[in-house]
Design a protein around this motif. Structure first.
Motif, mmCIF file in Angstrom:
data_model
loop_
_atom_site.group_PDB
_atom_site.id
_atom_site.type_symbol
_atom_site.label_atom_id
_atom_site.label_comp_id
_atom_site.label_asym_id
_atom_site.label_seq_id
_atom_site.Cartn_x
_atom_site.Cartn_y
_atom_site.Cartn_z
ATOM 1 N N GLU A 18 47.800 -50.935 -54.757
ATOM 2 C CA GLU A 18 46.923 -50.282 -55.723
ATOM 3 C C GLU A 18 46.067 -49.220 -55.037
ATOM 4 N N PRO A 19 46.111 -47.975 -55.506
ATOM 5 C CA PRO A 19 45.274 -46.935 -54.915
ATOM 6 C C PRO A 19 43.798 -47.170 -55.219
ATOM 7 N N LEU A 20 42.939 -46.737 -54.294
ATOM 8 C CA LEU A 20 41.499 -46.887 -54.496
ATOM 9 C C LEU A 20 40.943 -45.805 -55.402
ATOM 10 N N VAL A 21 41.557 -44.634 -55.385
ATOM 11 C CA VAL A 21 41.065 -43.506 -56.153
ATOM 12 C C VAL A 21 42.096 -43.166 -57.224
ATOM 13 N N SER A 22 41.641 -42.922 -58.430
ATOM 14 C CA SER A 22 42.576 -42.667 -59.523
ATOM 15 C C SER A 22 43.331 -41.365 -59.308
ATOM 16 N N GLY A 23 44.550 -41.345 -59.758
ATOM 17 C CA GLY A 23 45.380 -40.150 -59.703
ATOM 18 C C GLY A 23 46.557 -40.364 -60.614
ATOM 19 N N THR A 24 47.195 -39.279 -61.004
ATOM 20 C CA THR A 24 48.335 -39.398 -61.905
ATOM 21 C C THR A 24 49.569 -38.830 -61.227
ATOM 22 N N PRO A 25 50.328 -39.671 -60.521
ATOM 23 C CA PRO A 25 51.535 -39.182 -59.848
ATOM 24 C C PRO A 25 52.563 -38.657 -60.850
ATOM 25 N N VAL A 26 53.153 -37.537 -60.523
ATOM 26 C CA VAL A 26 54.248 -36.964 -61.296
ATOM 27 C C VAL A 26 55.423 -36.814 -60.337
ATOM 28 N N ALA A 27 56.515 -37.470 -60.635
ATOM 29 C CA ALA A 27 57.671 -37.459 -59.743
ATOM 30 C C ALA A 27 58.082 -36.035 -59.396
ATOM 31 N N GLY A 28 58.236 -35.770 -58.105
ATOM 32 C CA GLY A 28 58.671 -34.465 -57.651
ATOM 33 C C GLY A 28 57.572 -33.439 -57.519
ATOM 34 N N LYS A 29 56.325 -33.853 -57.618
ATOM 35 C CA LYS A 29 55.202 -32.923 -57.532
ATOM 36 C C LYS A 29 54.234 -33.325 -56.427
ATOM 37 N N MET A 30 53.287 -32.429 -56.157
ATOM 38 C CA MET A 30 52.304 -32.637 -55.095
ATOM 39 C C MET A 30 50.907 -32.732 -55.676
ATOM 40 N N ARG A 31 50.059 -33.515 -55.009
ATOM 41 C CA ARG A 31 48.625 -33.584 -55.315
ATOM 42 C C ARG A 31 47.895 -33.471 -53.990
ATOM 43 N N PHE A 32 47.027 -32.474 -53.842
ATOM 44 C CA PHE A 32 46.398 -32.282 -52.540
ATOM 45 C C PHE A 32 45.071 -31.534 -52.645
ATOM 46 N N ILE A 33 44.318 -31.617 -51.555
ATOM 47 C CA ILE A 33 43.039 -30.947 -51.411
ATOM 48 C C ILE A 33 43.165 -29.912 -50.298
#
Length: 488
Positions: free
Chosen positions: A45-60
């Motif tokens: 379970e991740p500590l911080v919420s996020g919405t994974p989308v298959a084949g995509k990136m999430r970054f800062i």
């Protein structure tokens, strides 16, 4: 290197100890669990919420952490392989000429160890200080002239989280290939897709490096043939430090290293003789590894790992540090990075969703059950070398767990187009700005270098007259420029 201890309570009271990059299971380095510690499809379970989308990136972007050189871009985050598999990465643009600089990934070993080890203890833009709370800018960072991408793999390692379904190096290669396809498809990073590409790795990277490079070459060929779609990775270089590649060649050298490494014997002659008997006896370690090579059976290979590590690898280190025979078993160097990376403020700054751990016992367990440890990766390495990929094998002469004697035995047994030339070459002294730093050989596009005064994590050490990481930075820079090892 300190033993970062985590006891996991299981029904059978099985204990794992996180010890650098190789877990200690029931008192045995590289041991095999006697029961499972994870359901293969368990999801962290991740500590911080996020919405994974298959084949995509999430970054800062530009968190301000680690790389503080003005104008140098960095980013950290996740490539979502599926909606339930998020692979962590941290990218640092080259400090010089990033648009044309080569692009390299870095992978730590384990199996199950985080590549944040390489980033913060070895050759990243910053290095952890001895207070284990702060970092200092690293003038010998590998991103001086190379775009560097540090990847926590497979899923479940470090900051990565999600469904755990990788049980060996070849599966891991496929997962990272998919991650890189996602990475280079992103508009922020697509400009690097055609740059020269490299894989650098260490420890279990002796399995990862050959498997990944061979798989990437086959994928490139399939893309060129039109049988699959994707982005070709312009693979030019493979580097492996203190790696486990060919157990049959490397395990006999544990006895040799224990008795005659350059620093001091690790145990008594009687213990060495007992281990030697365990290797050569009927049904012993040697015959079990041979059976693993011949059959590839998961049960056979797993039993070989258990027997050999229980009777040879683990007892021969005695009370010394498996990563540096000059130190005791509780050596605090390199400094622990756990406190730094589990700080919630830092996690928020870099976009981390999972509590970091140095080594995932769950991932290690999944590999141990298949006996992947004892499989022979030398054929894949030979394929890569013969494909013309510049290959550098390097090691520190104070390491025990993947000691240079075993690595040199592995190299001597390779069958490549350069093997004959390599055998005829004499070792030369490798100098860095006039300081003797090691011994090396070149043969075609293949190079081997033994670094003096270095433990398992070669760039984390220095030698008389040189700064920490200076020798490693020199041979890395030479290899990434497409050059053989050359003294300066």
């Amino acid at each position: 290197m300190s033993l970062r201890t985590r006891l996991i309570s299981l029904a059978c009271f099985l204990s794992f100890v996180s010890a650098g990059q190789v877990p200690k299971v029931n008192g045995v380095y590289g041991g095999v669990p006697t029961t499972t510690s994870v359901i293969p499809d368990a999801v962290a379970e991740p500590l911080v919420s996020g919405t994974p989308v298959a084949g995509k990136m999430r970054f800062i972007e530009n968190s301000g952490v680690c790389e503080t050189t003005p104008g140098v871009f960095q980013a950290s985050g996740y490539a979502d392989l599926t909606t339930s598999q998020s692979m962590w990465w941290w990218f640092f643009e080259a400090r010089n000429n990033p648009s044309t600089a080569p692009f390299s990934i870095w992978l730590n070993g384990g199996p199950g160890s985080s590549s944040m080890i390489g980033l913060f203890q070895e050759h990243g833009p910053c290095r952890i200080n001895t207070d284990e709370k702060t970092v200092s800018l690293n003038p010998f960072s590998w991103n001086n002239n190379v775009n560097m991408l540090y990847i926590d793999q497979p899923i479940g390692v470090g900051f990565s989280h999600g469904t755990l379904n990788v049980t060996g190096a070849k599966q891991a290669a496929e997962a990272v290939w998919n991650m890189l396809q996602i990475f280079f498809a992103d508009p922020t990073f697509s400009k690097f897709a055609e740059n020269e590409f490299a894989i650098w790795t260490e420890s279990y990277g002796g399995h990862y490096g050959p498997a990944f490079a061979s798989f990437f070459l086959s994928q490139n060929a399939a893309i060129e043939a039109g049988t699959i779609k994707g982005t070709i990775l312009n693979l030019k270089t493979l580097g492996i430090g203190n790696g486990l590649t060919d157990p049959l060649s490397q395990y006999p050298e544990y006895m040799t290293d224990a008795s005659s490494n350059p620093y001091r014997p690790t145990v008594s002659n009687s213990i060495i003789q007992k281990a030697n008997n365990s290797f050569f006896e009927s049904g012993g370690c040697k015959s079990q590894i041979q059976s693993c090579y011949e059959t590839g059976s998961t049960s056979t290979c797993s039993k070989a790992q258990s027997f050999c590590n229980d009777n040879i690898l683990s007892p021969l280190i005695g009370n010394d540090d498996v990563y540096d025979v000059r130190a005791g078993s509780n050596d605090p160097y390199p400094p622990d990075i756990t406190g730094f990376l589990t700080n919630k403020t830092l996690m928020s700054l870099i976009g981390a969703e999972q509590t970091w751990q140095e080594t995932s016992d769950q991932v290690y367990d999944n590999f141990a059950k298949t006996g992947d440890w004892m499989l022979n990766s030398a054929p894949d390495l030979e394929t890569v070398i013969n494909a013309g990929i510049r290959t550098v094998i390097y090691d520190g002469d104070a390491d025990y767990i993947c000691n240079y004697m075993g690595v040199e035995a592995m190299v001597n047994n390779l069958q490549t187009e350069f093997s004959s030339t390599y055998q005829q070459e004499a070792f030369q002294t490798y100098t860095v700005e006039g300081h003797s730093a090691g011994m090396f050989k070149n043969a075609g596009t293949f190079s081997y270098i033994r670094v003096f005064g270095a433990g398992h994590e070669v760039p984390a050490y220095n030698f008389t007259g040189l700064a920490t990481g200076q020798a490693a930075a020199q041979f890395f820079t030479q290899a990434m420029a497409g050059e053989p090892m050359t003294s300066t």
